[in-house]
Motif scaffolding. Structure first.
Motif, PDB file in Angstrom:
ATOM      1  N   TYR A   1      42.833  -9.082  20.413  1.00 13.81           N
ATOM      2  CA  TYR A   1      41.712  -9.113  19.472  1.00 13.81           C
ATOM      3  C   TYR A   1      42.116  -8.589  18.099  1.00 13.81           C
ATOM      4  O   TYR A   1      41.297  -8.074  17.342  1.00 13.81           O
TER       5      TYR A   1
ATOM      6  N   HIS B   1      35.977 -16.627  24.442  1.00 10.54           N
ATOM      7  CA  HIS B   1      37.117 -16.994  25.262  1.00 10.54           C
ATOM      8  C   HIS B   1      37.029 -18.471  25.626  1.00 10.54           C
ATOM      9  O   HIS B   1      35.947 -18.981  25.955  1.00 10.54           O
TER      10      HIS B   1
ATOM     11  N   ARG C   1      33.436 -17.677  28.081  1.00 11.17           N
ATOM     12  CA  ARG C   1      32.511 -16.554  27.963  1.00 11.17           C
ATOM     13  C   ARG C   1      32.589 -15.989  26.559  1.00 11.17           C
ATOM     14  O   ARG C   1      33.509 -16.303  25.793  1.00 11.17           O
TER      15      ARG C   1
ATOM     16  N   ARG D   1      32.474 -12.278  24.486  1.00  9.80           N
ATOM     17  CA  ARG D   1      32.690 -10.855  24.741  1.00  9.80           C
ATOM     18  C   ARG D   1      32.485 -10.044  23.467  1.00  9.80           C
ATOM     19  O   ARG D   1      32.979 -10.423  22.395  1.00  9.80           O
ATOM     20  N   ASP D   2      31.760  -8.941  23.591  1.00 11.81           N
ATOM     21  CA  ASP D   2      31.659  -7.995  22.482  1.00 11.81           C
ATOM     22  C   ASP D   2      32.981  -7.261  22.333  1.00 11.81           C
ATOM     23  O   ASP D   2      33.632  -6.919  23.341  1.00 11.81           O
TER      24      ASP D   2
END
Length: 249
Positions: free
Chosen positions: A47, A65, A119, A121-122
């Protein structure tokens, strides 16, 4: 299947599981597509683009993702350098083999379908590097491109690391102008005078008849930042004189 992560704004990400990721970014060859990063064993490296992208995208960023076929054509390379063509699987393998994968990116030259989005994601908003991968401990660049107005602590950084030296006072520049002996020296001082509004233009009137045409052209350009009718009159005078010189006799 090769797994990647695409960093985007939270508001945009909400619709991606239904509509996919639009091909809005531009690649090196001019094609539109989607930038992403392979999923790596290291959380920080996976990230790494979050902190840098926050400089250009206000609001909260999230990680989308996605999975692509192993033989999907992509490009891979360090940002700012010509990328190489590869398949998605080879791009992942190449990044994983690097000692320092910071600054690398993968470009998919098409839109990503909703079925390929796995998905959302935070992610922490401070993860990764900013300005450039090895920027920690280095003086940041405060030029208008690298340090956009309104960015985080931009005003403080601009004051601390000035992109240009502050302009000299007018009285100091006028003293240098009076002491200048060559056309190049005069042009250098005039360029400094042109960096800001300098009030009346009467003090420069004597240069309107300078024998060097480059001095006159520089003066005509500099007078655009001066206020008042005298500046306009001098500019018209210079333009008329130059036009008369260029006419055939």
């Amino acid at each position: 299947m090769a797994e990647f992560v695409h960093i985007t704004r939270a508001g945009s990400a909400r619709r991606m599981p239904r509509s996919g990721i639009a091909a809005v970014s531009h690649g090196w060859a001019g094609r539109r597509g989607v930038y992403c990063m392979p999923v790596l064993p290291s959380f920080t490296l996976t990230y790494q683009w979050v902190r840098e992208l926050r400089r250009w995208h206000p609001g909260v960023l999230v990680a989308v993702h996605l999975r692509l076929p192993d033989d999907e054509p992509v490009t891979i390379g360090h940002y700012g350098a010509q990328p190489d063509e590869a398949t998605a699987a080879r791009a992942v393998a190449r990044v994983r083999a690097l000692d320092d994968p910071r600054g690398y990116e993968v470009f998919v030259p098409r839109a990503v379908t909703a079925a390929e989005v796995r998905r959302i994601r935070d992610v922490p908003q401070g993860v990764g590097w900013r300005y450039l991968p090895a920027a920690h401990g280095r003086r940041p660049c405060a030029c208008p491109y690298c340090l956009r107005r309104g960015g985080f602590k931009a005003a403080r950084l601009r004051r601390r690391f000035a992109y240009e030296e502050p302009p000299k006072p007018k009285n100091e520049l006028m003293a240098e102008l009076r002491a200048a002996e060559t056309a190049d020296e005069i042009i250098d001082v005039l360029a400094e005078l042109g960096r800001g509004r300098r009030g009346g233009a009467e003090e420069l009137a004597y240069l309107a008849d300078h024998p060097d045409p480059h001095v006159r052209q520089t003066l005509e350009s500099v007078l655009r930042v001066y206020r008042g009718s005298e500046a306009r009159r001098l500019r018209d005078r210079i333009r008329r004189a130059d036009s008369a010189e260029s006419e055939p006799s």
